[in-house]
Design a protein around this motif. Sequence first.
Motif, PDB file in Angstrom:
ATOM      1  N   CYS A  62       6.298   2.665 -11.645  1.00 33.69           N
ATOM      2  CA  CYS A  62       5.718   1.366 -11.458  1.00 33.69           C
ATOM      3  C   CYS A  62       4.862   1.368 -12.653  1.00 33.69           C
ATOM      4  N   GLY A  63       4.778   0.113 -13.309  1.00 32.89           N
ATOM      5  CA  GLY A  63       3.744  -0.225 -14.375  1.00 32.89           C
ATOM      6  C   GLY A  63       2.482  -0.293 -13.846  1.00 32.89           C
ATOM      7  N   HIS A  64       1.570  -0.104 -14.883  1.00 28.68           N
ATOM      8  CA  HIS A  64       0.064   0.014 -14.253  1.00 28.68           C
ATOM      9  C   HIS A  64      -0.415  -1.488 -13.406  1.00 28.68           C
ATOM     10  N   GLY A  65      -0.913  -1.177 -12.371  1.00 28.50           N
ATOM     11  CA  GLY A  65      -1.101  -2.317 -11.194  1.00 28.50           C
ATOM     12  C   GLY A  65      -0.293  -2.861 -10.485  1.00 28.50           C
ATOM     13  N   SER A  66       1.028  -2.315 -10.424  1.00 30.17           N
ATOM     14  CA  SER A  66       1.999  -2.886  -9.571  1.00 30.17           C
ATOM     15  C   SER A  66       2.334  -2.091  -8.278  1.00 30.17           C
ATOM     16  N   PHE A  67       1.701  -0.879  -8.297  1.00 30.39           N
ATOM     17  CA  PHE A  67       1.965   0.188  -7.223  1.00 30.39           C
ATOM     18  C   PHE A  67       1.516  -0.581  -5.899  1.00 30.39           C
ATOM     19  N   ILE A  68       0.381  -1.256  -5.989  1.00 27.62           N
ATOM     20  CA  ILE A  68      -0.294  -1.813  -4.734  1.00 27.62           C
ATOM     21  C   ILE A  68       0.651  -2.713  -4.385  1.00 27.62           C
ATOM     22  N   GLU A  69       0.949  -3.645  -5.294  1.00 25.26           N
ATOM     23  CA  GLU A  69       1.873  -4.811  -4.955  1.00 25.26           C
ATOM     24  C   GLU A  69       3.403  -4.179  -4.083  1.00 25.26           C
ATOM     25  N   ARG A  70       3.979  -3.069  -4.479  1.00 22.38           N
ATOM     26  CA  ARG A  70       4.955  -2.384  -3.883  1.00 22.38           C
ATOM     27  C   ARG A  70       4.514  -1.964  -2.444  1.00 22.38           C
ATOM     28  N   LEU A  71       3.249  -1.180  -2.416  1.00 18.15           N
ATOM     29  CA  LEU A  71       2.772  -0.735  -1.235  1.00 18.15           C
ATOM     30  C   LEU A  71       2.786  -1.928  -0.062  1.00 18.15           C
ATOM     31  N   ASP A  72       2.136  -2.949  -0.794  1.00 19.08           N
ATOM     32  CA  ASP A  72       2.151  -4.215   0.232  1.00 19.08           C
ATOM     33  C   ASP A  72       3.614  -4.765   0.789  1.00 19.08           C
ATOM     34  N   SER A  73       4.483  -4.830  -0.143  1.00 17.95           N
ATOM     35  CA  SER A  73       5.881  -5.152   0.355  1.00 17.95           C
ATOM     36  C   SER A  73       6.439  -4.170   1.232  1.00 17.95           C
ATOM     37  N   LEU A  74       6.008  -2.879   1.233  1.00 16.14           N
ATOM     38  CA  LEU A  74       6.417  -1.950   2.106  1.00 16.14           C
ATOM     39  C   LEU A  74       5.700  -1.963   3.593  1.00 16.14           C
ATOM     40  N   GLY A  75       4.590  -2.588   3.366  1.00 16.29           N
ATOM     41  CA  GLY A  75       3.764  -2.777   4.689  1.00 16.29           C
ATOM     42  C   GLY A  75       2.807  -1.401   4.779  1.00 16.29           C
ATOM     43  N   LEU A  76       2.490  -0.908   3.624  1.00 17.02           N
ATOM     44  CA  LEU A  76       1.751   0.329   3.633  1.00 17.02           C
ATOM     45  C   LEU A  76       0.518   0.211   3.078  1.00 17.02           C
ATOM     46  N   ASP A  78      -2.830   1.445   1.242  1.00 19.79           N
ATOM     47  CA  ASP A  78      -3.173   2.241   0.003  1.00 19.79           C
ATOM     48  C   ASP A  78      -3.608   3.802   0.814  1.00 19.79           C
ATOM     49  N   ARG A  79      -4.477   3.637   1.699  1.00 20.44           N
ATOM     50  CA  ARG A  79      -5.033   4.860   2.331  1.00 20.44           C
ATOM     51  C   ARG A  79      -3.960   5.897   2.999  1.00 20.44           C
ATOM     52  N   VAL A  80      -3.126   5.156   3.665  1.00 22.56           N
ATOM     53  CA  VAL A  80      -1.948   5.726   4.039  1.00 22.56           C
ATOM     54  C   VAL A  80      -1.014   6.324   3.344  1.00 22.56           C
ATOM     55  N   ALA A  81      -0.599   5.511   2.312  1.00 23.89           N
ATOM     56  CA  ALA A  81       0.218   5.847   1.088  1.00 23.89           C
ATOM     57  C   ALA A  81      -0.404   7.238   0.533  1.00 23.89           C
ATOM     58  N   ARG A  82      -1.510   7.275   0.066  1.00 21.09           N
ATOM     59  CA  ARG A  82      -2.256   8.604  -0.384  1.00 21.09           C
ATOM     60  C   ARG A  82      -1.872   9.681   0.580  1.00 21.09           C
ATOM     61  N   ARG A  83      -2.351   9.522   1.804  1.00 21.95           N
ATOM     62  CA  ARG A  83      -2.054  10.573   2.647  1.00 21.95           C
ATOM     63  C   ARG A  83      -0.527  11.261   2.988  1.00 21.95           C
ATOM     64  N   PHE A  84       0.369  10.269   2.502  1.00 23.84           N
ATOM     65  CA  PHE A  84       1.907  10.686   2.443  1.00 23.84           C
ATOM     66  C   PHE A  84       2.127  11.561   1.376  1.00 23.84           C
ATOM     67  N   MET A  85       1.606  10.987   0.387  1.00 24.52           N
ATOM     68  CA  MET A  85       1.555  11.520  -1.183  1.00 24.52           C
ATOM     69  C   MET A  85       0.953  12.972  -1.163  1.00 24.52           C
TER      70      MET A  85
END
Length: 172
Positions: A62-76, A78-85
């Motif tokens: 993802c380009g800078h700043g668009s990752f959070i938008e992607r997480l939103d569309s996945l319904g995740l 940020d905190r949960v996504a970080r734990r998965f990563m």
Amino acid sequence: MISLNAEHDKQVRSVAAQLGYQLPADCTDPDLIQRDIAANMRRSVEACLEVGRGLQVLKLACGHGSFIERLDSLGLEDRVARRFMQSAAKFATLPSSPALAKAIGSQSKLFEMLVLDDEEIQELELTGQTGELSLDDVATMSVKELRQALRQSREDKKALQQLAADKNAKID
């Protein structure tokens, strides 16, 4: 006795059908159902790691700043996504360690074990034990018990490090 067993079997099949659960080998044997659940739990841990790996790659793609938008569309969140990563990074070798994957067994335990150092995870994989914690302990403990054991282990390790530092300070 036979009609009682047949009635129980019918009841189990009815509940399984209502829930959409496919009985293993179309059998109502509790041992088979338990093994099926354990296998699904292992796959759940493996799926969590795969999600984490995918999220790491997505973040990079993802380009800078668009990752959070992607997480939103996945319904995740940020905190949960970080734990998965974090899990994917820390337990990258887990698929090659079926004993550890089996012992962890659930997403909750996987996330709790993020506090372990890489060396402790390797020791657990190779020897089945790190400090006071064994694979058998991990497998049989509840998430709450595991959290408490890991906290105690960290406190013990910190106390030993402090003792060693104090000893070295006296020597110096």
